[in-house]
Design an enzyme around this catalytic site. Sequence first.
Site, PDB file in Angstrom:
ATOM      1  N   ASP A  14      -0.909   6.468  21.398  1.00  0.00           N
ATOM      2  CA  ASP A  14      -0.475   7.816  21.763  1.00  0.00           C
ATOM      3  C   ASP A  14       0.589   7.634  22.843  1.00  0.00           C
ATOM      4  O   ASP A  14       0.274   7.301  23.981  1.00  0.00           O
ATOM      5  CB  ASP A  14      -1.672   8.617  22.293  1.00  0.00           C
ATOM      6  CG  ASP A  14      -1.251   9.962  22.910  1.00  0.00           C
ATOM      7  OD1 ASP A  14      -0.065  10.351  22.777  1.00  0.00           O
ATOM      8  OD2 ASP A  14      -2.121  10.622  23.521  1.00  0.00           O
ATOM      9  N   LYS A  74       9.914  10.756  27.093  1.00  0.00           N
ATOM     10  CA  LYS A  74       9.690  11.206  25.724  1.00  0.00           C
ATOM     11  C   LYS A  74      10.574  12.409  25.373  1.00  0.00           C
ATOM     12  O   LYS A  74      11.037  12.539  24.247  1.00  0.00           O
ATOM     13  CB  LYS A  74       8.226  11.579  25.561  1.00  0.00           C
ATOM     14  CG  LYS A  74       7.804  11.937  24.153  1.00  0.00           C
ATOM     15  CD  LYS A  74       6.297  12.100  24.116  1.00  0.00           C
ATOM     16  CE  LYS A  74       5.786  12.517  22.762  1.00  0.00           C
ATOM     17  NZ  LYS A  74       4.312  12.578  22.759  1.00  0.00           N
ATOM     18  N   GLU A 160       0.990  14.056  15.970  1.00  0.00           N
ATOM     19  CA  GLU A 160      -0.143  14.145  16.897  1.00  0.00           C
ATOM     20  C   GLU A 160      -1.264  15.069  16.409  1.00  0.00           C
ATOM     21  O   GLU A 160      -2.437  14.698  16.498  1.00  0.00           O
ATOM     22  CB  GLU A 160       0.349  14.562  18.285  1.00  0.00           C
ATOM     23  CG  GLU A 160       1.063  13.409  18.970  1.00  0.00           C
ATOM     24  CD  GLU A 160       1.976  13.830  20.105  1.00  0.00           C
ATOM     25  OE1 GLU A 160       1.904  15.005  20.516  1.00  0.00           O
ATOM     26  OE2 GLU A 160       2.765  13.004  20.571  1.00  0.00           O
ATOM     27  N   ASP A 183      -2.825  21.494  20.617  1.00  0.00           N
ATOM     28  CA  ASP A 183      -2.549  20.375  21.519  1.00  0.00           C
ATOM     29  C   ASP A 183      -1.584  20.810  22.610  1.00  0.00           C
ATOM     30  O   ASP A 183      -0.401  21.015  22.363  1.00  0.00           O
ATOM     31  CB  ASP A 183      -1.966  19.190  20.730  1.00  0.00           C
ATOM     32  CG  ASP A 183      -1.664  17.979  21.620  1.00  0.00           C
ATOM     33  OD1 ASP A 183      -1.883  18.061  22.851  1.00  0.00           O
ATOM     34  OD2 ASP A 183      -1.216  16.955  21.089  1.00  0.00           O
TER      35      ASP A 183
HETATM   36  P1  ADP Z   1       1.008  14.394  27.024  1.00  0.00           P
HETATM   37  O1  ADP Z   1       0.428  14.176  25.679  1.00  0.00           O
HETATM   38  O2  ADP Z   1       2.150  15.332  27.007  1.00  0.00           O
HETATM   39  O3  ADP Z   1       1.277  13.157  27.776  1.00  0.00           O
HETATM   40  P2  ADP Z   1      -1.628  15.038  27.964  1.00  0.00           P
HETATM   41  O4  ADP Z   1      -2.321  15.578  26.795  1.00  0.00           O
HETATM   42  O5  ADP Z   1      -2.008  13.695  28.427  1.00  0.00           O
HETATM   43  O6  ADP Z   1      -0.083  15.186  27.840  1.00  0.00           O
HETATM   44  O7  ADP Z   1      -1.834  16.096  29.136  1.00  0.00           O
HETATM   45  C1  ADP Z   1      -1.202  15.938  30.353  1.00  0.00           C
HETATM   46  C2  ADP Z   1      -1.145  17.264  31.013  1.00  0.00           C
HETATM   47  O8  ADP Z   1      -2.452  17.774  31.192  1.00  0.00           O
HETATM   48  C3  ADP Z   1      -0.504  17.182  32.372  1.00  0.00           C
HETATM   49  O9  ADP Z   1       0.388  18.261  32.537  1.00  0.00           O
HETATM   50  C4  ADP Z   1      -1.690  17.318  33.287  1.00  0.00           C
HETATM   51  O10 ADP Z   1      -1.338  17.894  34.535  1.00  0.00           O
HETATM   52  C5  ADP Z   1      -2.574  18.249  32.498  1.00  0.00           C
HETATM   53  N1  ADP Z   1      -3.958  18.195  32.942  1.00  0.00           N
HETATM   54  C6  ADP Z   1      -4.781  17.127  32.949  1.00  0.00           C
HETATM   55  N2  ADP Z   1      -5.972  17.449  33.479  1.00  0.00           N
HETATM   56  C7  ADP Z   1      -5.895  18.762  33.820  1.00  0.00           C
HETATM   57  C8  ADP Z   1      -6.805  19.695  34.436  1.00  0.00           C
HETATM   58  N3  ADP Z   1      -8.030  19.321  34.846  1.00  0.00           N
HETATM   59  N4  ADP Z   1      -6.361  20.951  34.627  1.00  0.00           N
HETATM   60  C9  ADP Z   1      -5.134  21.322  34.253  1.00  0.00           C
HETATM   61  N5  ADP Z   1      -4.257  20.516  33.685  1.00  0.00           N
HETATM   62  C10 ADP Z   1      -4.617  19.236  33.464  1.00  0.00           C
HETATM   63 MG    MG Z   2      -0.302  14.292  23.945  1.00  0.00          MG
END
Ligand code: ADP
Ligand code: MG
Length: 587
Positions: A14, A74, A160, A183
């Site tokens: 991922d 990305k 995804e 997502d």
């Molecule tokens: P990506 O796939 O775009 O890398 P993710 O699915 O890993 O993203 O999610 C990352 C996002 O989720 C970030 O913006 C992070 O701040 C947010 N995030 C993670 N945990 C929390 C939480 N407890 N509350 C709110 N937002 C969160």
């Molecule tokens: Mg993601």
Amino acid sequence: MSDGTDEGVIVGIDLGTTQSAVAVVDSGFPILLADENGASLTPSAVWYGKEGEIEVGKAALRRAGVSPVVTSVKSLMGRAAGEGQLDENGRLDTPAGPRTPEEVSAEILRKLKTVAETRLEKPVGKAVITVPAYFHDGQRAATKKAGELAGLEVVRILSEPTAAALSYGLDRLDENSRVAVFDFGGGTFDVSILEMREGVFEVTSTAGDTQLGGDDFDELIAEMAAAEMKVALADLEPLERVSWLREGRRVKHALSEDDEVIFRMPFIEECQVSRKVFEVKMQTLLDRMESCCRRAMLDSQIDPTDLKAVVMVGGSSRIPVVKRRVAEVFGMEPDLSQHPDEAIARGAAIQAGILAGTVREVLLLDVTPLSLGIETMGGLMNVLIARNTTIPCKAGEMFTNAADGQKSMKVRVLQGERELAADNWELGSFEVPFAPERRGQARVGVEFRIDADGILSVLARDTATGKDTVIEVGSAAVDVTESKVEQMVSESVEHAFEDMNARVFEEARLKADELLPAVEVALEQAGEFLEQEELEKIKIARDGVVEAIQSEKAAELKGAVEVLDSATETLAALLVERATGALFSGS
Ligand code: ADP
Ligand code: MG
């Protein structure tokens, strides 16, 4: 593998905007692989030192206060030179010199490759890498390139949402059940509708917003705090701004649990941020999210009641108001069974396992997120492959010259849903030369092909130069090259529907050929014993079959034959009775 050479494992990756992860299927279960510190999520951050040193992940973020760190690369993948932070050569400025987004992403992938190799204690050469469903071909190709730069053969680029659904549903989805995958990540938002059909997992629609993610919420909170402290966020030095955003993120995470959180900037003031106010400020962004959800349902022609589950993944799914809004839009409690940060990597690992043959085969069908076409006369978009077409696929059309004596035609490859070419994205363009002809005389065939990775190739051909080759199937079949065989196979797949129709028609016709004379004979022999009404019914059904044969429509004929078959049940029984009766009376 069986031939003795070790093909090695295929890992699932991922490659996220904010964090990335690598996973494999181990004894039937997809698991994330952790680094030497036990962390299975790697921040998608790369730091370059002046001397060529490179740090990736947490180690890179630790340097963020000292010198700039590349994050969210990305969002720059597959972008044109000059766009965003990219210079005229399509490169990002780093202390070590200019780097392309592919090169930066490759550093993240290289790190994940190392993590996997350390954990598995063997070399890893192949990967399935996920991308947002909304990524266009250029972005998918750039992702593949990044993998190659990192020394990974990218055996599949996977959407995804498909990965998330794989992680959710292999054993939970029955025939015909549908799920929505929601997502909400750090930089992008995707929502897709998937359906199980005859054991085949199919994405029926996908919508999303590449400019909507958790980063927007970080900024929102930083802005709320800055306004409170009378600081103009826009005027801050880049590094300072980064720390405001980072504090914004910390507060955002805390607000998913608490009602009030203190926003602290060292040496400046601090202020309290309340969840209530944050939720109010989020409304515009939530509205955008909602309209994507509605669009996905509209495109699949379903309403929420058709859905078995709404699977929520992505870190931003943890925000309470996001969950509430999702429950509202879909009219049901969302499914939170998937680990929001891990589901995509796990799904990628499952796909990798399927490709490697270690997970039972489930055919995966992906769809084109946007329509693909070329510009035609009047600057219009001529769609060759419609949005939500299942891939791999191909489509072609014949075009002609608009003016007398025209020497060439420009093929502009477009992606998008707008009517005007100019409103869509240009993925590339090239000239097709042809012999000058009178207007409307030249013939140029344009073909679009999308492979299983969602990568598009375009072919244009002037039919007058005779480059068109016709393959003869038969004794000459042994002489054809592999690519032609492949072409033949894909053509047979393409025509599967028509072929099937023709078969249904032929089968129904055979049955009709049998049934019609039999009915005539039966009517002659036993018709007098039938009620008038019954007799009429049979005659109508018989005429229906005769008509359907002429219409040459498979489904109609099949139906008509069935009607005749059941209409003659009594007649057939009568005949049997008569036969046995005759037998008795004769004995
Ligand atoms: P990506 O796939 O775009 O890398 P993710 O699915 O890993 O993203 O999610 C990352 C996002 O989720 C970030 O913006 C992070 O701040 C947010 N995030 C993670 N945990 C929390 C939480 N407890 N509350 C709110 N937002 C969160
Ligand atoms: Mg993601």
